[in-house]
Design an enzyme around this catalytic site. Structure first.
Site, PDB file in Angstrom:
ATOM      1  N   ASP A   1      -8.486  -5.079  -5.990  1.00 49.28           N
ATOM      2  CA  ASP A   1      -8.097  -4.157  -4.917  1.00 49.28           C
ATOM      3  C   ASP A   1      -8.730  -2.786  -5.126  1.00 49.28           C
ATOM      4  OD1 ASP A   1      -6.764  -2.621  -3.026  1.00 49.28           O
ATOM      5  OD2 ASP A   1      -4.819  -2.707  -4.055  1.00 49.28           O
TER       6      ASP A   1
ATOM      7  N   SER B   1       0.838  -1.193   0.000  1.00 47.10           N
ATOM      8  CA  SER B   1       0.000   0.000   0.000  1.00 47.10           C
ATOM      9  C   SER B   1       0.883   1.256   0.000  1.00 47.10           C
ATOM     10  CB  SER B   1      -0.928  -0.052   1.210  1.00 47.10           C
ATOM     11  OG  SER B   1      -2.004   0.821   1.068  1.00 47.10           O
TER      12      SER B   1
END
Ligand SMILES: *[C@@H]1O[C@H](CO)[C@@H](O)[C@H](O)[C@H]1NC(C)=O
Ligand SMILES: *[C@@H]1O[C@H](CO)[C@@H](O)[C@H](O)[C@H]1NC(C)=O
Ligand SMILES: *[C@@H]1O[C@H](CO)[C@@H](O)[C@H](O)[C@H]1NC(C)=O
Ligand SMILES: *[C@@H]1O[C@H](CO)[C@@H](O)[C@H](O)[C@H]1NC(C)=O
Ligand SMILES: *[C@@H]1O[C@H](CO)[C@@H](O)[C@H](O)[C@H]1NC(C)=O
Ligand SMILES: *[C@@H]1O[C@H](CO)[C@@H](O)[C@H](O)[C@H]1NC(C)=O
Ligand SMILES: *[C@@H]1O[C@H](CO)[C@@H](O)[C@H](O)[C@H]1NC(C)=O
Length: 532
Positions: free
Chosen positions: A466, A182
């Protein structure tokens, strides 16, 4: 991403990625309590310079002071001569990353190579604060370039007390490989780009390397892959609420809020955020969403999302619930709001009780108001505050509805830039030395290359379901074709799903196993190249 990230206490408790916390919740407090007692790994500290750029005016007045930056290491697989894996902490405490050393990607790579695994806690998170408070001035050293310079300094100077090794194992004499997921994945990529010769390689997982001011695409994978009847009912209800709001009829708007039990929420933005919580509100949410799903059932914190959807799609709900579907039909020419009963029942049963003081319109823990400058202006150190600062100063990615009011959306169109920007303005008033721009200075984040970042020995791995995909290498928004770095797209993969493991790669589902085997091969090639 970065951007990510939530009030994600529960998510972190259940090992999902911390989302994007902006407000402390009861779950956060529980998490912090657990973390402060989690002594699986001993905390060490390095004296890290606060200011790596004594000649850049944006950091004036400069300081030669250092702060205690925490790190943790696991040597259970280590053999002298082995490589070093540095897990970049990102927007949370070091403790909440322990699973990566115990059962996750670092464990997998350590086992495959006799390596040493380290977690480095990000400046301004956990217990790695340079100052006692986080005023706008004190936060001026929380920038992307200072953060990645910490990684360089650490790799050159870290020590590992008690480690069985004959000489220092710093970079570049020992191969150091970075890994981050991330926001930390983006920081990994930026570190490889900036300090390439120091490292043997780096894997950025769901690395949100591109900053955009607004990020309505957060909802795209949910719209694409969520249960389709749930999604179409939600889009329809949202459009109907939008149409009531568009009339400007205050009584009608109040009636709609009341159906959700949220009549006392003064701000339309707060109302929009609260009813978006089961899907994911702008930068925070108290229950788990699509982002917290996981390929391994025991780690998955995503059932909340499916429970919510099965309420919205439940055609066998009691009459008291189903009758709500027609309660607002007089605003839509008699057309029922199919699923509204299940939606509002869920909000009342799951969300409203989280506000234990009952002051729904307040910023009390668990409640739903955000229109409180005093609350945001509190300079107490917290990860939520640091994350909000980075969002407001460099990262953006405000989770808004699509700008066109007619584009189908899971969240009310009233959620636009000003709703998030208001928090920035309240939280970070002008300091003596540091003033936030009126919207984030995305250049400071995108100067490393954005979607097109590339560097030797940099690998980028994404998941196609995602919510942060569209800020990553495999984004639909990225220019194509691109001459890319080493890359891998996990079909069916969510937010940095490769970072989890079960201490037996061959027992994993094939789509995760193959990604892990690719990462092991890639890392072994880097180590071999480094030796030459
Ligand atoms: C930091 O140390 C350098 C070298 O000693 C010195 O030139 C500089 O003035 C110091 N900076 C500050 C802000 O004290
Ligand atoms: C240190 O490493 C060497 C070489 O791998 C090994 O023979 C020795 O037993 C290790 N010593 C300890 C205390 O673990
Ligand atoms: C809700 O909170 C806002 C901000 O604190 C305040 O201005 C407003 O009067 C409150 N509304 C209600 C109905 O309590
Ligand atoms: C509705 O949500 C609640 C709370 O998560 C859950 O316990 C319940 O099973 C859901 N109802 C349906 C019909 O799925
Ligand atoms: C629509 O129904 C609601 C709830 O029954 C009622 O409060 C409202 O006055 C009605 N509005 C119109 C325009 O008829
Ligand atoms: C506003 O924030 C302050 C400081 O956190 C708090 O004491 C107060 O109760 C809050 N008021 C409301 C209405 O949320
Ligand atoms: C790992 O999983 C494989 C495949 O399920 C199994 O055959 C093997 O025994 C497992 N190994 C260990 C050490 O548990």
């Amino acid at each position: 991403m970065k951007l990510p990230v939530l009030l994600c206490g529960l998510a972190a408790l259940t090992r999902a990625s911390p989302a994007h916390p902006i407000r402390a919740s009861q779950l956060d407090q529980q998490l912090q309590k657990r973390q402060s007692t989690d002594t699986t790994y001993k905390a060490y500290t390095i004296d890290q310079p606060i200011d790596h750029f004594p000649h850049e005016s944006r950091y004036a007045p400069h300081t030669n002071a250092t702060f205690k930056q925490r790190y943790f290491f696991d040597s259970s697989y280590y053999k002298p001569g082995g490589p070093v894996f540095l897990y970049i902490g990102g927007e949370t405490s070091g403790e909440s990353r322990f699973s990566n050393l115990e059962t996750g990607i670092i464990q997998i790579l350590m086992e495959a190579t006799n390596g040493l695994g380290i977690i480095l806690e990000n400046r301004y998170y956990g217990e790695s604060y340079p100052f006692d408070t986080s005023s706008t001035d004190e936060l001026r050293f929380l920038t992307t370039e200072q953060t990645i310079a910490d990684n360089e300094y650490f790799a050159k100077h870290a020590t590992f007390p008690g480690l069985n090794t004959t000489s220092a194992i710093n970079a570049p004499s020992t191969p150091w490989i970075l890994y981050g997921g991330s926001l930390a994945g983006a920081q990994t990529a930026f570190t490889l780009k900036t300090y390439n010769s120091l490292f043997a390689g780096g894997i950025g997982s769901s690395a949100t390397t591109q900053a955009l001011l607004t990020y309505p695409q957060w909802y795209t994978p949910i719209i694409k892959y969520g249960p389709s009847d749930c999604i179409s009912r939600l889009i329809d209800i949202v459009a109907k609420i939008d149409s009531v709001i568009a009339t400007g009829d205050e009584d009608a708007i109040k009636t709609v809020k009341d159906v959700f039990g949220l009549g006392s929420l003064e701000s339309l933005g707060d109302f929009a955020m609260t009813i978006a919580f089961p899907i994911g509100g702008p930068m925070n949410y108290p229950t788990n969403t699509w982002q917290e799903l996981n390929w391994y059932p025991a780690y998955s914190a995503g059932e909340d999302f499916y429970h919510f959807c099965s309420n919205v799609t439940n055609d066998d709900a009691p009459e008291s619930v189903k009758s709500v579907d027609t309660q607002l039909a007089n605003y839509t020419d008699g057309e029922a709001w199919v699923g509204l009963g299940g939606y509002t029942d869920y909000v009342k049963k799951v969300l409203l009780p989280l506000c234990t003081t009952g002051r729904l319109n307040s910023t009390d823990i668990g409640c739903f108001g955000t229109q409180n400058e005093t609350f945001y202006a509190d300079v107490t150190n917290s990860g939520s505050r640091s994350y909000l600062y980075s969002t407001c100063s460099e990262q953006g990615a405000y989770q808004v509805a699509p700008p066109n009011p007619h584009t189908p959306s899971l969240v009310l169109h009233t959620l636009q830039i000003p709703y998030t920007q208001q928090w920035c303005t309240w939280a970070f008033p002008d300091g003596t030395y540091n003033t936030l721009p009126s919207t984030p200075d995305l250049y400071e984040y995108n100067k490393y290359g954005g979607f097109n970042i590339q560097a030797p020995k940099l690998a980028l791995i994404d998941g196609n379901v995602d919510v942060w995909l569209d800020l990553c290498y495999h984004s639909e928004l990225a220019p194509s074709p691109r001459v890319g770095p080493l890359q891998y797209l996990i079909a069916g993969g969510g937010h940095h799903w490769d970072s989890w493991g079960i201490k037996n790669v061959s027992a994993e589902p094939d789509y995760i196993r193959e990604a892990h085997l690719w990462e092991i091969r890639t890392v072994k090639r880097w180590i071999a190249d480094h030796a030459e």
